[in-house]
Design a protein around this motif. Structure first.
Motif, short mmCIF file in Angstrom:
data_model
loop_
_atom_site.label_atom_id
_atom_site.label_comp_id
_atom_site.label_asym_id
_atom_site.label_seq_id
_atom_site.Cartn_x
_atom_site.Cartn_y
_atom_site.Cartn_z
N GLU A 177 9.30 11.85 -2.40
CA GLU A 177 8.03 12.40 -2.92
C GLU A 177 6.86 11.52 -2.49
N ASP A 178 5.79 12.13 -2.01
CA ASP A 178 4.54 11.40 -1.82
C ASP A 178 3.71 11.66 -3.08
N ASP A 179 3.66 10.61 -3.92
CA ASP A 179 2.98 10.71 -5.22
C ASP A 179 1.64 9.99 -5.22
N ALA A 180 1.12 9.70 -4.01
CA ALA A 180 -0.10 8.89 -3.93
C ALA A 180 -1.23 9.46 -4.77
N GLN A 181 -1.27 10.79 -4.90
CA GLN A 181 -2.37 11.41 -5.64
C GLN A 181 -1.91 11.95 -6.99
N ALA A 182 -0.72 11.54 -7.43
CA ALA A 182 -0.13 12.26 -8.58
C ALA A 182 0.35 11.35 -9.70
N PHE A 188 -11.67 17.62 1.63
CA PHE A 188 -10.29 17.31 2.01
C PHE A 188 -9.50 18.60 2.17
N TYR A 189 -8.83 18.86 3.28
CA TYR A 189 -8.71 18.05 4.48
C TYR A 189 -9.25 18.87 5.63
N PRO A 190 -10.21 18.35 6.36
CA PRO A 190 -10.87 19.18 7.38
C PRO A 190 -9.98 19.53 8.57
N PHE A 246 -1.06 19.64 5.05
CA PHE A 246 -2.29 19.59 4.24
C PHE A 246 -2.21 18.37 3.32
N THR A 247 -2.43 17.20 3.91
CA THR A 247 -2.30 15.93 3.20
C THR A 247 -3.08 14.87 3.97
N PHE A 248 -3.17 13.67 3.38
CA PHE A 248 -3.79 12.56 4.10
C PHE A 248 -2.87 12.16 5.26
N PHE A 249 -3.48 11.72 6.33
CA PHE A 249 -2.77 11.38 7.57
C PHE A 249 -1.55 10.47 7.35
N ALA A 250 -1.69 9.52 6.40
CA ALA A 250 -0.64 8.51 6.20
C ALA A 250 0.73 9.11 5.94
N THR A 251 0.79 10.28 5.33
CA THR A 251 2.09 10.89 5.00
C THR A 251 2.93 11.04 6.28
N ASN A 311 0.85 -1.20 0.00
CA ASN A 311 0.00 0.00 0.00
C ASN A 311 0.89 1.25 0.00
N GLY A 312 0.26 2.40 -0.13
CA GLY A 312 1.02 3.65 -0.22
C GLY A 312 1.69 4.03 1.10
N THR A 313 1.06 3.68 2.21
CA THR A 313 1.65 3.99 3.51
C THR A 313 2.96 3.21 3.67
N ASP A 314 2.93 1.93 3.31
CA ASP A 314 4.16 1.13 3.36
C ASP A 314 5.21 1.70 2.41
N ALA A 315 4.78 2.18 1.25
CA ALA A 315 5.74 2.74 0.29
C ALA A 315 6.53 3.86 0.97
N LEU A 316 5.82 4.70 1.73
CA LEU A 316 6.49 5.81 2.43
C LEU A 316 7.44 5.28 3.50
N VAL A 317 6.98 4.29 4.26
CA VAL A 317 7.84 3.73 5.32
C VAL A 317 9.09 3.10 4.70
N PHE A 346 3.90 5.74 -4.18
CA PHE A 346 2.57 5.77 -4.80
C PHE A 346 1.61 4.82 -4.07
N SER A 347 0.33 5.15 -4.21
CA SER A 347 -0.73 4.29 -3.66
C SER A 347 -1.63 3.83 -4.79
N PHE A 348 -2.06 2.57 -4.73
CA PHE A 348 -3.04 2.08 -5.70
C PHE A 348 -4.37 1.82 -5.02
N THR A 408 -9.57 4.29 -5.01
CA THR A 408 -10.08 5.60 -5.46
C THR A 408 -9.02 6.46 -6.14
N LYS A 409 -7.79 5.95 -6.21
CA LYS A 409 -6.73 6.74 -6.85
C LYS A 409 -6.90 6.74 -8.37
N ASN A 410 -6.18 7.62 -9.08
CA ASN A 410 -6.31 7.66 -10.54
C ASN A 410 -5.97 6.31 -11.16
C1 LIG Z 1 -1.25 11.81 0.01
C2 LIG Z 1 -1.37 10.38 0.42
N1 LIG Z 1 -0.32 9.78 1.00
C3 LIG Z 1 -0.36 8.50 1.39
C4 LIG Z 1 -1.50 7.73 1.19
C5 LIG Z 1 -1.51 6.34 1.70
O1 LIG Z 1 -1.80 5.38 0.72
P1 LIG Z 1 -2.52 4.01 1.13
O2 LIG Z 1 -3.93 4.31 1.48
O3 LIG Z 1 -2.40 3.18 -0.11
O4 LIG Z 1 -1.76 3.42 2.26
C6 LIG Z 1 -2.59 8.30 0.55
C7 LIG Z 1 -3.79 7.52 0.24
O5 LIG Z 1 -4.76 7.33 0.72
C8 LIG Z 1 -2.56 9.67 0.18
O6 LIG Z 1 -3.59 10.28 -0.39
#
Ligand SMILES: Cc1ncc(COP(=O)(O)O)c(C=O)c1O
Length: 398
Positions: free
Chosen positions: A156-161, A337-339, A84-89, A59-65, A180-182, A185-187
């Motif tokens: 780079e966090d490219d999850a949305q890019a 996004f993001y409250p 200003f991003t999803f929590f996982a970053t 997953n994308g969170t693991d990609a970052l780790v 990246f995240s797959f 809901t991603k592109n």
């Molecule tokens: C900016 C951002 N970073 C990280 C993630 C984490 O990706 P994942 O949900 O695949 O772990 C997401 C996705 O939800 C995201 O939007």
């Protein structure tokens, strides 16, 4: 009329004929984790991005780790990122024991402000983690310049890019590592979780491949040497037979189980063939929004240096809640996004975050104003016009 925020069923119907035979093929192969389908997808992606190495993961969170670990980010190190991003970053940073330090963003495009990065650098800073939020590319020239001058890594966090470009280079090929995240809901979304790490650095690629699979085998041994932990030759007198791989039982690093399943790789390889078409339809929808939506709400302003993949179309309204309710009442799906900017999240406190009490005015203001309108490739022109009409009518009635 009803316009959903996103419609995955329509996309599935369009590619059903391509995906289903491949899924059956994977089932028949009985090779369900990593293996040929995964490697083929990685090669297809290496070509798409023009990058030397793609390492898929769970997953994308693991990609970052994995990227943080490969860049030798250690407990106590600081990593500068956006609130200003999803929590996982930032969760990924904290889960390695490192400290996320949040800096403010740019009002026009919601991406991290390089001027703020420079001011936040301390002797503990190890890396910068820019997020190409909603598909908008960060100011990568400035970020790479800062990183070079201070000897920092850029993750780079490219999850949305996926498919976004900066000066004609794809997201995920500009920093030291791309993540990246797959998520569906991603592109480019799988039929479940999935992610990948990208890099042009042969050594980092080897270390990432080792970490994602328990630090085992040949990759583990080579990563062990690359990390300066010792010089080990792995030679085993046992052969790999069928599902038995003796190399798995020689471990060099404390890693993770973050492999990608072959079924995901099969689905993603089909969808990757359609990605440019999906993204250009998103760009057409964005162009209709720019032209048709009233100037009473603020639309994003993107630099000419970049091409967005339009993961989200985010406008700003001082009447955020009212506008969202009005859209919902009129059948238009929407999101906010993001409250809560990350430095204000309850999960972050002085023990796991560099500046939990910071005042970051732009991120705080934007989180009170941002409204995401529906944008997905299967949206019809009629649906887009309907969203525009409903939004403009809200402002006429104001
Ligand atoms: C900016 C951002 N970073 C990280 C993630 C984490 O990706 P994942 O949900 O695949 O772990 C997401 C996705 O939800 C995201 O939007």
């Amino acid at each position: 009329m009803e316009v959903p925020f996103l419609d995955l069923k329509m996309q599935y119907k369009e590619i059903k004929g391509e995906v289903e035979p491949l899924i059956l093929e994977v089932m028949e192969s009985c090779s369900y984790v990593e293996g040929t389908y995964v490697r083929n997808f990685e090669k297809q992606m290496e070509e798409y991005l023009s990058v030397r190495h793609v390492g898929t993961c769970s997953n994308g969170t693991d990609a970052l780790v994995l990227a943080l670990k490969a860049c030798d980010v250690q407990p106590g190190d600081e990593v500068i990122t956006t609130p200003f991003t999803f929590f996982a970053t930032a969760e990924a940073i904290a889960s390695t024991g490192a400290i996320p330090v949040f800096v403010d963003i740019k009002e026009d495009d919601y991406t991290i402000d390089p001027k703020e990065i420079e001011q936040a650098i301390t002797s503990k800073t190890k890396a910068i983690l820019p997020v190409h939020i909603f598909g908008a590319m960060c100011d990568m020239d400035s970020i790479m310049d800062i990183a070079k001058r201070h000897g920092l890594k850029v993750i780079e966090d490219d999850a949305q890019a996926i498919g976004s470009e900066y000066k004609a280079k794809k997201a995920g090929t500009l920093g030291d590592v791309g993540c990246f995240s797959f998520y569906p809901t991603k592109n480019l979304g799988g039929a479940g979780d999935g992610g990948m790490v990208t890099t042009n650095d042969d050594g980092l690629a080897k270390i990432i491949r080792a970490y994602k699979d328990h630090g085992a085998g040949q990759n583990g041994a080579e990563a062990f040497a690359l990390l300066g932990l010792g010089d080990e030759e792995l030679s085993i007198n046992e052969a790999v037979t069928g599902l038995y791989n003796p190399y798995r039982y020689y471990n060099y690093l404390i890693g993770y189980n973050s492999r990608l399943g072959a079924l995901q790789a099969a689905v993603l390889s089909v969808k990757l063939r359609h990605l440019d078409h999906y993204n250009s339809r998103r760009a057409e929808i964005a162009a209709m929004y720019f032209e048709g939506l009233t100037d009473k709400l603020r639309k994003p302003v993107y630099s000419a240096d970049m091409k967005s993949c339009w993961h989200q179309f985010v406008v700003r309204s001082e009447y955020k809640q009212e506008l969202c309710s009005y859209l919902t009442q009129n059948g238009v799906g929407n999101g906010t996004f993001y409250p809560v900017p990350l430095h204000k999240q309850k999960a972050f406190n002085s023990s796991n975050c560099g500046n939990p009490n910071a005042h970051l005015p732009i991120a705080e203001k934007l989180s009170l104003q941002s409204v995401c309108l529906p944008i997905f490739p299967e949206m019809t022109d009629e649906q887009v016009r309907y969203v525009i009409d409903v939004t403009n009518k809200f402002y006429e009635e104001k």
